[in-house]
Design an enzyme around this catalytic site. Structure first.
Site, PDB file in Angstrom:
ATOM      1  N   LYS A   3       1.080  -1.303   0.060  1.00 28.36           N
ATOM      2  CA  LYS A   3       0.083   0.104   0.165  1.00 28.36           C
ATOM      3  C   LYS A   3       0.726   1.334  -0.130  1.00 28.36           C
ATOM      4  CE  LYS A   3      -3.598  -1.911   2.202  1.00 28.36           C
ATOM      5  NZ  LYS A   3      -5.494  -2.080   3.135  1.00 28.36           N
ATOM      6  N   TYR A  43     -12.135  -1.028  -3.455  1.00 28.63           N
ATOM      7  CA  TYR A  43     -12.821  -2.026  -2.749  1.00 28.63           C
ATOM      8  C   TYR A  43     -14.430  -1.692  -2.152  1.00 28.63           C
ATOM      9  CZ  TYR A  43      -8.412  -1.931  -0.308  1.00 28.63           C
ATOM     10  OH  TYR A  43      -7.217  -2.534  -0.163  1.00 28.63           O
ATOM     11  N   ASN A 106      -2.002   0.107   6.724  1.00 31.82           N
ATOM     12  CA  ASN A 106      -1.813  -2.032   7.113  1.00 31.82           C
ATOM     13  C   ASN A 106      -1.072  -2.049   6.231  1.00 31.82           C
ATOM     14  OD1 ASN A 106      -3.567  -2.133   5.538  1.00 31.82           O
ATOM     15  ND2 ASN A 106      -5.016  -3.629   7.202  1.00 31.82           N
ATOM     16  N   HIS A 109      -2.414  -5.625   1.127  1.00 31.71           N
ATOM     17  CA  HIS A 109      -3.598  -6.151   1.308  1.00 31.71           C
ATOM     18  C   HIS A 109      -2.845  -8.002   0.459  1.00 31.71           C
ATOM     19  CE1 HIS A 109      -7.236  -6.967  -0.956  1.00 31.71           C
ATOM     20  NE2 HIS A 109      -6.786  -7.441  -1.913  1.00 31.71           N
ATOM     21  N   GLU A 120      -8.968  -8.472  -9.252  1.00 30.99           N
ATOM     22  CA  GLU A 120      -7.756  -7.301  -8.813  1.00 30.99           C
ATOM     23  C   GLU A 120      -6.607  -7.791  -9.426  1.00 30.99           C
ATOM     24  OE1 GLU A 120      -9.990  -7.929  -4.117  1.00 30.99           O
ATOM     25  OE2 GLU A 120      -7.596  -8.546  -4.143  1.00 30.99           O
TER      26      GLU A 120
END
Ligand code: ADP
Ligand code: MG
Length: 131
Positions: A3, A43, A106, A109, A120
């Site tokens: 990310k 998302y 975080n 992914h 994805e």
């Protein structure tokens, strides 16, 4: 996907090394950046959650590294490997524990099913390619 926060903090190399040590094979890698619209689509399942706007803003805030990984039972193995969604709850030594800075930022992914992994991957790779 690595990310934007983890890329900005200089953790691409360390995270990729850890993934390789975990027994995952890199089948495709690409540095890219999600537009706001792409992040919304990526998302979309979370569109009604209170954190959606902030998540989309952070996911489109800078470059990311997308990868297709191979391992036996890769989807579940990778989700176990990276640790819990909230870095505070993630296993010691896991990528999210080491490099995540908040439940939103975080570090990485991971797809949650084989079906979603293909969807994805199609954001970043030509899925006609043989991974
Ligand atoms: P995971 O990435 O572990 O599959 P989810 O699918 O539940 O987790 O959520 C997608 C992403 O949304 C998370 O990785 C995180 O970046 C963000 N997120 C999840 N829950 C929250 C929350 N309560 N507050 C802020 N961001 C969140
Ligand atoms: Mg998820």
């Amino acid at each position: 996907m690595i990310k934007p926060g983890a890329v900005a903090n200089g953790h691409i190399g360390a995270i990729m090394a850890k993934i390789a040590e975990g027994g995952f094979k890199f089948k495709a890698i690409r540095m890219s950046r999600l537009s706001k619209e792409q992040a919304e689509a990526f998302y979309a399942v979370h569109k009604d959650r209170p954190f959606f706007g902030s998540l989309v803003a952070s996911m489109s805030s800078g470059p990311i590294v997308a990868a297709v990984l191979e391992k036996e039972n890769a989807v579940m193995a990778y989700r176990d490997f990276i640790g819990a969604t909230n870095p505070a709850d993630a296993r010691e030594g896991s990528i999210r524990k080491l490099y995540g800075t908040s439940i939103e930022a975080n570090a990485v992914h991971g797809s949650d099913s084989d079906e979603n992994a293909l969807i994805e991957a199609s954001f970043f790779f030509n899925t006609m390619d043989q991974f």
